[in-house]
Scaffold this active site. Structure first.
Site: not given
Length: 467
Positions: A262, A288
């Site tokens: 990510s 995130h």
């Protein structure tokens, strides 16, 4: 029927040549090869065998000669450096046999390719999916080569680069680095080996950002790691996944891998590519957590704020983190707190806090901060909800009562939110991370703390140690 045996002789060292290759060379009537490679095998040729050598760019001539000799009834060995099937002579022998209709048998004996030898010298960089790309555009258009480079970079392949640079082809490797910098972290390990397996061997391990194409020539193989490749004691290591530590931590490893992927995705989508690490690390955590790329515009960190707060917490100068609300406290990773010997305190729901709030006519979050400052004036103060609590801390700092080792300012809302954040900016001696404007939240405040607690992992861009 006579036979042509196409042999990969490895990168140059006799120790890297297979037994099958040695036997084939020793039994052949004729040895055909590039004049630079013939010296590597001359001592293996049987007495009376003929040696045919030609120069660079005469591959077709060599194969035509080999086919003609084989058609005359003698067994021929065509030598190729590395592996004959990887940028070697095997495909050309098959092509020309087909084109000329030659009635000869062909056998291919593989060898150790230069990228394999270079990889072994650098460590274990090819432990997962990889590709090999040649930058030579003599026979392949550059547009196609660049397309392949982009595909390899975006697909997260470990990538070996052949023919990286020559006197006439000087800019292509710079372009390859530019493409990989758009897709990979600047800290991605890069290794390169010159004269792998030969006299004068030289190996270098660096990072993608620090990699200098000027230090590379045609005798060099370059290997670029993927998102999981790391520097392991001065060697490149790309884990395959067989080892995941203790069974109890296996789920954590999976969670960390997802988080790393990510972060790589987020980094690629950032508008700015020159963000200092001390800001980029908390920024990646913030995006995130929120999936909000507006954080790139509104997240602010004082110069050295993350580093200074981490030093206070890790050195034992400060052992307490104070939050305005319990939700912010619950989002701080317990594993990190235990690892660093820290405690988190929130005074919001203590009976004494409610009593003080009632007595003073202030909010419970304000009262909680007053109590916290009385007991832990040098704590890291974290705000994810209450602007009144942040305003209270500002007042106590101004009076000289509070001496925070740092402030995380991310209260959210519409009343006094912006003012509360502005109120702490004059305190230049206190390191601060601020989410400007109305945005914020307890989850965001907690993740900013988590980014500080794992600051040593920032350079490798490897989040999630305590997930």
């Amino acid at each position: 029927m006579s036979k042509i045996t196409v042999i990969g002789i490895g990168p140059g060292s006799a120790a890297d040549m297979t037994q099958a290759a040695v036997a084939a060379i020793g039994s052949a009537d004729v040895i055909v090869g590039y004049k630079v490679y013939i010296p590597f095998v001359e001592n293996l040729v049987k007495p009376g065998a003929e040696i045919v050598s030609t120069g660079m760019k005469q591959e077709r001539d060599r194969v035509e000669r080999a086919l003609a000799i084989a058609a005359g009834g003698r067994d021929v060995c065509v030598v190729s450096s590395g592996d004959s099937g990887i940028y070697g002579m095997a495909s050309l022998v098959y092509e020309m046999k087909e084109h000329l209709g030659a009635d000869v048998e062909i056998e291919v004996i593989p060898g150790i390719s230069a990228f394999q030898k270079a990889a072994s010298i650098l460590g274990a960089p090819m432990g997962h999916d990889f590709c090999v790309i040649s930058l030579s555009d003599l026979l392949t258009p550059w547009q196609l080569i660049e397309k392949r480079i982009k595909a390899a970079a975006s697909a997260d392949f470990v990538t070996a680069v052949y023919n990286p640079r020559s006197n006439g082809r000087y800019w292509q490797l710079f372009r390859l680095k530019e493409i990989f910098m758009e897709e990979r972290a600047a800290t991605t390990p890069v290794g390169y080996v010159r004269q792998a397996g030969r006299e004068g061997e030289r190996a270098v391990l660096t990072t993608l950002e620090a990699f200098d194409p000027e230090d590379v020539d045609m005798f060099t193989v370059v290997i670029i790691g993927n998102s999981m490749t790391r520097d392991s004691g001065g060697r490149m290591l790309t884990p395959r996944g067989y080892y995941s530590g203790d069974k109890e931590t296996a789920a954590t490893k999976v969670g960390q891998s997802i988080m790393i992927e990510s972060f790589r995705t987020i980094e690629k989508e950032l508008q700015r590519k020159d963000i200092p690490l001390g800001l980029k690390w908390p920024l990646l955590h913030a995006i995130h957590t929120t999936a909000d790329f507006d954080m790139e515009r509104i997240l602010r960190a004082d110069d050295g704020a993350v580093e200074r707060i981490y030093e206070s917490l890790s050195s034992g100068k400060t052992d307490t983190i104070v939050t305005d609300v319990t939700m912010a406290a619950s989002g701080i990773r317990r594993g990190a707190l235990e690892r660093m010997g820290l405690k988190v305190k929130c005074y919001l729901n203590d009976p004494e806090t409610a009593e003080l709030a009632s007595k003073e006519g202030i909010t419970r979050t304000q009262a909680g901060i007053r109590r916290a400052v009385a007991e832990h004036p040098d704590a890291l103060f974290v705000f994810g909800n209450a602007p009144t609590a942040l305003l209270e801390l500002s007042a106590l700092v101004k009076r000289g009562t509070a001496h925070p080792c740092g402030i995380i300012a991310a209260p959210v809302g519409f009343v006094h939110v912006c003012e509360s954040k502005h109120s702490i900016k004059p305190f230049t001696s206190v390191p601060k991370i601020i989410v400007e404007g109305r945005k914020g939240g307890s989850n965001l405040a907690a993740t900013l703390v988590n980014s500080i607690l794992c600051w040593p992992d920032a350079e490798q861009l490897k989040p999630g140690r305590d997930v």
